[in-house]
Design an enzyme around this catalytic site. Sequence first.
Site, PDB file in Angstrom:
ATOM      1  N   TYR A   1      32.897  44.038  36.607  1.00 17.84           N
ATOM      2  CA  TYR A   1      33.788  44.987  37.293  1.00 17.84           C
ATOM      3  C   TYR A   1      33.172  46.371  37.497  1.00 17.84           C
ATOM      4  O   TYR A   1      33.647  47.142  38.339  1.00 17.84           O
ATOM      5  CB  TYR A   1      35.100  45.188  36.521  1.00 17.84           C
ATOM      6  CG  TYR A   1      36.011  43.981  36.427  1.00 17.84           C
ATOM      7  CD1 TYR A   1      35.764  42.824  37.152  1.00 17.84           C
ATOM      8  CD2 TYR A   1      37.130  44.016  35.610  1.00 17.84           C
ATOM      9  CE1 TYR A   1      36.605  41.730  37.042  1.00 17.84           C
ATOM     10  CE2 TYR A   1      37.979  42.922  35.496  1.00 17.84           C
ATOM     11  CZ  TYR A   1      37.704  41.780  36.212  1.00 17.84           C
ATOM     12  OH  TYR A   1      38.538  40.711  36.100  1.00 17.84           O
TER      13      TYR A   1
ATOM     14  N   HIS B   1      33.851  34.390  32.100  1.00 17.60           N
ATOM     15  CA  HIS B   1      34.617  34.837  33.275  1.00 17.60           C
ATOM     16  C   HIS B   1      35.041  33.685  34.200  1.00 17.60           C
ATOM     17  O   HIS B   1      36.153  33.671  34.716  1.00 17.60           O
ATOM     18  CB  HIS B   1      33.788  35.876  34.050  1.00 17.60           C
ATOM     19  CG  HIS B   1      34.606  36.797  34.892  1.00 17.60           C
ATOM     20  ND1 HIS B   1      34.260  38.092  35.135  1.00 17.60           N
ATOM     21  CD2 HIS B   1      35.779  36.605  35.559  1.00 17.60           C
ATOM     22  CE1 HIS B   1      35.172  38.648  35.906  1.00 17.60           C
ATOM     23  NE2 HIS B   1      36.102  37.784  36.173  1.00 17.60           N
TER      24      HIS B   1
ATOM     25  N   SER C   1      38.201  32.125  31.144  1.00 19.26           N
ATOM     26  CA  SER C   1      38.961  32.562  32.317  1.00 19.26           C
ATOM     27  C   SER C   1      38.680  31.604  33.464  1.00 19.26           C
ATOM     28  O   SER C   1      37.530  31.162  33.637  1.00 19.26           O
ATOM     29  CB  SER C   1      38.540  33.991  32.690  1.00 19.26           C
ATOM     30  OG  SER C   1      39.234  34.429  33.836  1.00 19.26           O
ATOM     31  N   ASN C   2      39.699  31.285  34.214  1.00 21.98           N
ATOM     32  CA  ASN C   2      39.585  30.366  35.355  1.00 21.98           C
ATOM     33  C   ASN C   2      39.158  28.966  34.930  1.00 21.98           C
ATOM     34  O   ASN C   2      38.480  28.267  35.680  1.00 21.98           O
ATOM     35  CB  ASN C   2      38.621  30.946  36.404  1.00 21.98           C
ATOM     36  CG  ASN C   2      39.087  32.290  36.924  1.00 21.98           C
ATOM     37  OD1 ASN C   2      40.157  32.391  37.512  1.00 21.98           O
ATOM     38  ND2 ASN C   2      38.306  33.343  36.692  1.00 21.98           N
TER      39      ASN C   2
ATOM     40  N   SER D   1      46.209  39.182  38.367  1.00 24.83           N
ATOM     41  CA  SER D   1      46.822  39.444  39.682  1.00 24.83           C
ATOM     42  C   SER D   1      48.318  39.078  39.674  1.00 24.83           C
ATOM     43  O   SER D   1      48.802  38.405  40.584  1.00 24.83           O
ATOM     44  CB  SER D   1      46.096  38.677  40.789  1.00 24.83           C
ATOM     45  OG  SER D   1      44.723  39.010  40.830  1.00 24.83           O
TER      46      SER D   1
ATOM     47  N   LYS E   1      47.064  45.753  37.223  1.00 27.18           N
ATOM     48  CA  LYS E   1      46.150  46.902  37.319  1.00 27.18           C
ATOM     49  C   LYS E   1      46.885  48.059  37.991  1.00 27.18           C
ATOM     50  O   LYS E   1      47.555  47.873  39.019  1.00 27.18           O
ATOM     51  CB  LYS E   1      44.907  46.499  38.104  1.00 27.18           C
ATOM     52  CG  LYS E   1      44.005  47.644  38.505  1.00 27.18           C
ATOM     53  CD  LYS E   1      44.278  48.039  39.933  1.00 27.18           C
ATOM     54  CE  LYS E   1      43.175  48.786  40.595  1.00 27.18           C
ATOM     55  NZ  LYS E   1      43.497  49.042  42.011  1.00 27.18           N
TER      56      LYS E   1
ATOM     57  N   VAL F   1      49.065  57.149  36.806  1.00 30.91           N
ATOM     58  CA  VAL F   1      49.871  57.191  35.579  1.00 30.91           C
ATOM     59  C   VAL F   1      51.264  56.625  35.860  1.00 30.91           C
ATOM     60  O   VAL F   1      51.799  55.844  35.075  1.00 30.91           O
ATOM     61  CB  VAL F   1      49.963  58.649  35.038  1.00 30.91           C
ATOM     62  CG1 VAL F   1      50.960  58.739  33.883  1.00 30.91           C
ATOM     63  CG2 VAL F   1      48.588  59.138  34.593  1.00 30.91           C
TER      64      VAL F   1
ATOM     65  N   LEU G   1      52.844  53.521  33.789  1.00 29.08           N
ATOM     66  CA  LEU G   1      54.067  53.654  32.972  1.00 29.08           C
ATOM     67  C   LEU G   1      55.124  52.651  33.424  1.00 29.08           C
ATOM     68  O   LEU G   1      55.817  52.036  32.608  1.00 29.08           O
ATOM     69  CB  LEU G   1      54.631  55.083  33.072  1.00 29.08           C
ATOM     70  CG  LEU G   1      53.756  56.193  32.479  1.00 29.08           C
ATOM     71  CD1 LEU G   1      54.436  57.553  32.638  1.00 29.08           C
ATOM     72  CD2 LEU G   1      53.461  55.929  31.007  1.00 29.08           C
ATOM     73  N   GLU G   2      55.225  52.470  34.747  1.00 26.93           N
ATOM     74  CA  GLU G   2      56.208  51.510  35.276  1.00 26.93           C
ATOM     75  C   GLU G   2      55.847  50.100  34.805  1.00 26.93           C
ATOM     76  O   GLU G   2      56.718  49.336  34.366  1.00 26.93           O
ATOM     77  CB  GLU G   2      56.223  51.571  36.808  1.00 26.93           C
ATOM     78  CG  GLU G   2      57.312  50.702  37.423  1.00 26.93           C
ATOM     79  CD  GLU G   2      57.392  50.833  38.952  1.00 26.93           C
ATOM     80  OE1 GLU G   2      56.662  51.657  39.542  1.00 26.93           O
ATOM     81  OE2 GLU G   2      58.193  50.086  39.541  1.00 26.93           O
TER      82      GLU G   2
HETATM   83  P1  NAP Z   1      47.520  43.145  40.498  1.00 21.28           P
HETATM   84  O1  NAP Z   1      47.613  43.683  39.154  1.00 21.28           O
HETATM   85  O2  NAP Z   1      48.285  41.918  40.858  1.00 21.28           O
HETATM   86  O3  NAP Z   1      47.880  44.248  41.582  1.00 21.28           O
HETATM   87  C1  NAP Z   1      47.266  45.511  41.585  1.00 21.28           C
HETATM   88  C2  NAP Z   1      47.857  46.280  42.747  1.00 21.28           C
HETATM   89  O4  NAP Z   1      49.246  46.527  42.481  1.00 21.28           O
HETATM   90  C3  NAP Z   1      47.210  47.631  42.951  1.00 21.28           C
HETATM   91  O5  NAP Z   1      47.159  47.844  44.356  1.00 21.28           O
HETATM   92  C4  NAP Z   1      48.173  48.602  42.296  1.00 21.28           C
HETATM   93  O6  NAP Z   1      48.184  49.849  42.938  1.00 21.28           O
HETATM   94  C5  NAP Z   1      49.490  47.912  42.537  1.00 21.28           C
HETATM   95  N1  NAP Z   1      50.454  48.279  41.486  1.00 21.28           N
HETATM   96  C6  NAP Z   1      50.330  48.119  40.157  1.00 21.28           C
HETATM   97  N2  NAP Z   1      51.424  48.569  39.519  1.00 21.28           N
HETATM   98  C7  NAP Z   1      52.251  49.037  40.479  1.00 21.28           C
HETATM   99  C8  NAP Z   1      53.533  49.631  40.456  1.00 21.28           C
HETATM  100  N3  NAP Z   1      54.175  49.822  39.297  1.00 21.28           N
HETATM  101  N4  NAP Z   1      54.104  49.985  41.634  1.00 21.28           N
HETATM  102  C9  NAP Z   1      53.450  49.790  42.819  1.00 21.28           C
HETATM  103  N5  NAP Z   1      52.229  49.233  42.902  1.00 21.28           N
HETATM  104  C10 NAP Z   1      51.635  48.850  41.730  1.00 21.28           C
HETATM  105  O7  NAP Z   1      46.004  42.824  40.917  1.00 21.28           O
HETATM  106  P2  NAP Z   1      44.609  42.595  40.254  1.00 21.28           P
HETATM  107  O8  NAP Z   1      43.930  43.891  39.978  1.00 21.28           O
HETATM  108  O9  NAP Z   1      43.951  41.604  41.123  1.00 21.28           O
HETATM  109  O10 NAP Z   1      44.868  41.862  38.861  1.00 21.28           O
HETATM  110  C11 NAP Z   1      45.085  42.545  37.662  1.00 21.28           C
HETATM  111  C12 NAP Z   1      43.905  42.416  36.710  1.00 21.28           C
HETATM  112  O11 NAP Z   1      43.607  41.057  36.434  1.00 21.28           O
HETATM  113  C13 NAP Z   1      42.574  42.941  37.257  1.00 21.28           C
HETATM  114  O12 NAP Z   1      42.530  44.339  37.279  1.00 21.28           O
HETATM  115  C14 NAP Z   1      41.616  42.301  36.295  1.00 21.28           C
HETATM  116  O13 NAP Z   1      41.574  42.967  35.052  1.00 21.28           O
HETATM  117  C15 NAP Z   1      42.225  40.916  36.153  1.00 21.28           C
HETATM  118  N6  NAP Z   1      41.613  39.934  37.098  1.00 21.28           N
HETATM  119  C16 NAP Z   1      40.889  38.933  36.570  1.00 21.28           C
HETATM  120  C17 NAP Z   1      40.283  37.998  37.378  1.00 21.28           C
HETATM  121  C18 NAP Z   1      39.491  36.898  36.740  1.00 21.28           C
HETATM  122  O14 NAP Z   1      38.792  36.161  37.448  1.00 21.28           O
HETATM  123  N7  NAP Z   1      39.564  36.746  35.449  1.00 21.28           N
HETATM  124  C19 NAP Z   1      40.419  38.058  38.772  1.00 21.28           C
HETATM  125  C20 NAP Z   1      41.199  39.083  39.314  1.00 21.28           C
HETATM  126  C21 NAP Z   1      41.803  40.014  38.457  1.00 21.28           C
HETATM  127  P3  NAP Z   1      47.378  51.114  42.336  1.00 21.28           P
HETATM  128  O15 NAP Z   1      46.005  50.632  42.021  1.00 21.28           O
HETATM  129  O16 NAP Z   1      47.457  52.101  43.465  1.00 21.28           O
HETATM  130  O17 NAP Z   1      48.118  51.590  41.123  1.00 21.28           O
END
Ligand code: NAP
Length: 269
Positions: A49, A107, A137-138, A189, A236, A240, A244-245
Amino acid sequence: MIEKELGRTGERVPAIGLGTWQLGGEQAVEALVEGVKAGAWLIDTAEAYGTEGLVGQALKKLKDQGVNVFLATKVSPSHFHHDDVIRSCEASLSRLGVKTIDLYQLHWPNHSIPIAETMGAMEELVKAGKIRYIGVSNFSSKELDEARASLKREDVVSDQVKYSPFDRHVEPDLFPYCEKEGITVIAYSPLEHGRALSSPLLGGKVAEIAAKYGKSPVQVLLNWVISKPRVIAIPKASSVGHALEDAGAGNFSLAPADLEALDAALGGH
Ligand code: NAP
């Protein structure tokens, strides 16, 4: 914050943690610090990352304030040969500024390198005190079986997979396996990388239930994810406010009737 047992370790982790893929921007470190302090005291990163340095900055701030964090990171599939695993771990420890990683995860599966070689290195890292627990993972349930069979002393405590109200592909096979075997599912996600937020459902049933609990639609979606047995979620958030939300999604429980209503509303997606 609701807490769940990690694997069969007897140790508990928060049901909502903080993801860091593509995390950046001015508020990133503060978002992690405040999210942890609000109850989401698990941070997930990966060597792939490019965010381990940023996580390290947040960890230092939190340590100075006496706040504990459960730290998870990942080794990339191209580094699954024995010596590469050891080298990757050392590099992650250095970038993160810690002596021990709580959860070290493979990963993605890599079928061109024998899993026993990779897991041998992971067990050495546990023995050396560099990592505490082994995760993947996966991995499918079949790949989990193979990975676990190649371990001599340890077990796999978690599988991090994509799971959200709009992507439930892991429910039929992986969920029953993990429930039976006592493996934590880490839902990545959970907000569909942000796409969940533009779903028309958020203005319908989800909004109706959110209003009933005094929560936001995002919090209801995340709470639905962690209502599943053994499942924790790692949204993710770059600000802030979002952190928090998201953390606030882990301090209430939807009633069974509301979960059923949500399941029905989300079922076709
Ligand atoms: P996610 O958490 O499903 O979505 C992140 C998006 O949602 C960002 O655009 C974020 O906006 C928004 N968001 C978050 N909280 C919010 C809220 N309270 N109100 C409005 N919008 C909000 O997506 P992701 O980053 O793909 O997945 C989360 C984590 O999973 C990753 O960061 C990573 O650590 C992990 N991951 C792992 C793999 C794997 O292969 N193991 C693959 C993908 C992801 P802002 O950024 O503007 O706050």
